[in-house]
Design a protein around this motif. Structure first.
Motif, mmCIF file in Angstrom:
data_model
loop_
_atom_site.group_PDB
_atom_site.id
_atom_site.type_symbol
_atom_site.label_atom_id
_atom_site.label_comp_id
_atom_site.label_asym_id
_atom_site.label_seq_id
_atom_site.Cartn_x
_atom_site.Cartn_y
_atom_site.Cartn_z
ATOM 1 N N ARG A 21 -1.641 -9.006 3.567
ATOM 2 C CA ARG A 21 -0.830 -8.503 2.829
ATOM 3 C C ARG A 21 -0.348 -7.027 3.285
ATOM 4 N NH1 ARG A 21 -1.599 -7.539 -3.587
ATOM 5 N NH2 ARG A 21 0.397 -6.978 -4.280
ATOM 6 N N SER A 23 0.848 -3.162 3.204
ATOM 7 C CA SER A 23 0.250 -2.134 2.481
ATOM 8 C C SER A 23 1.481 -1.412 1.716
ATOM 9 C CB SER A 23 -0.521 -0.642 3.147
ATOM 10 O OG SER A 23 0.510 -0.363 4.102
ATOM 11 N N ARG A 24 1.377 -0.503 0.638
ATOM 12 C CA ARG A 24 2.542 0.058 -0.164
ATOM 13 C C ARG A 24 3.417 0.868 1.104
ATOM 14 N NH1 ARG A 24 1.401 2.966 -5.622
ATOM 15 N NH2 ARG A 24 0.702 0.993 -5.930
ATOM 16 N N GLU A 26 3.813 0.463 4.178
ATOM 17 C CA GLU A 26 4.323 -0.516 5.206
ATOM 18 C C GLU A 26 5.519 -1.148 4.569
ATOM 19 O OE1 GLU A 26 0.687 -1.760 8.109
ATOM 20 O OE2 GLU A 26 0.926 -2.749 6.209
#
Length: 273
Positions: A21, A23-24, A26
């Motif tokens: 997942r 990151s925020r 990215e």
């Protein structure tokens, strides 16, 4: 201008996806990168359309007039009923709502001034643009988007034909020519809607006509015509460009059509002096 085959191949290339997942930071960076890339591509298409329109105006005999007339019939003549209905209802409702408070002062006849200036300067071009954005420009995006998915745009490029001049220019010219005519028809139907309300209050149609013609001048009509021309260029150009930006996939045409309508509505409804 840059060949469309090169643009298509560059658009279809994608970076290898990371496992896991994002990151925020990215995720936001990816969204920003996609927006910047789409904006750059949109600006590139605007330059190509401008260049193609200039060449077409310099050589009018090379314009595909048969396609232009066919598009003008579909986007102009076939749109008359819905434009007439919406404009008539808008003029009727606006006159009825304005006549209620003005009747308290015995000035309900001046509703004719309100209807005339509002329809000619603002509501006539606006209603026409909204109808064309939802009806005609969305069709432009869907048609060109289907051609993009079926690789017909790439085939035109391989045959040595300019896809912009071949597909976009006839649609833009058709929109430029039909939008003012539809706007004039919308103005007339809106004024007739107001006349129905005023005559139902006991005023003769001659008084209503005199109020409208005395208050609305040629400058007001010219301002509305300039707005509708700008709306026509924006609507047709945006619909065609969104069609050229169609990605691959089963839902690509629907997404391109939705983006075209949303962007056109934002442009049309944005505050104007």
């Amino acid at each position: 201008h840059e060949p469309f085959l090169k643009q298509s191949s560059a658009r279809d290339r994608s970076l290898p996806e990371k496992t896991g997942r994002l990151s925020r930071i990215e995720a936001r960076g990816k969204v920003l990168a996609d927006v910047l890339d789409e904006s750059r591509e949109f600006i590139t298409h605007i330059g190509q359309v401008t260049w193609a329109m200039g060449l077409s105006l310099r050589h009018p005999l090379k314009i595909r007039w048969a396609d232009t007339l066919a598009v003008a019939e579909r986007s102009g003549a076939d749109a008359l009923p819905i434009v007439a209905l919406i404009s008539f209802i808008v003029g009727l409702v606006m006159a009825f709502q304005a006549a209620i408070p003005m009747k308290m002062f015995g000035a309900e006849l001046y509703v004719a001034n309100l209807i005339g200036i509002a329809m000619v300067r603002e509501l006539g071009p606006l209603m026409t643009a909204i109808v064309l954005a939802g009806r005609s420009a969305s069709a432009f995006a869907a048609e060109i988007g289907t051609m993009r998915i079926n690789e017909e745009i790439d085939a035109l490029t391989v045959m040595g034909l300019d896809p912009v001049r071949f597909r976009m220019v006839p649609r833009i010219i058709a929109a430029i020519t039909t939008t003012p005519l539809l706007t004039l028809f919308a103005n007339l139907m809106g004024i007739l809607g107001g006349a129905l309300v005023i005559t139902s209050m006991g005023y003769p149609i001659v008084s209503y006509t005199h109020q409208v013609t005395a208050f609305v001048g040629p400058g007001d009509l010219a301002g509305g015509m300039v707005k509708c021309l700008v709306f026509g260029i924006l609507i047709a150009g945006t619909g065609c460009i969104r069609g050229f930006q169609t990605r691959s996939g089963p839902s690509a045409v629907g997404e391109a059509t939705t983006k075209a309508v949303v962007v056109e509505m934002l442009k049309v409804l944005s505050p104007s002096p």
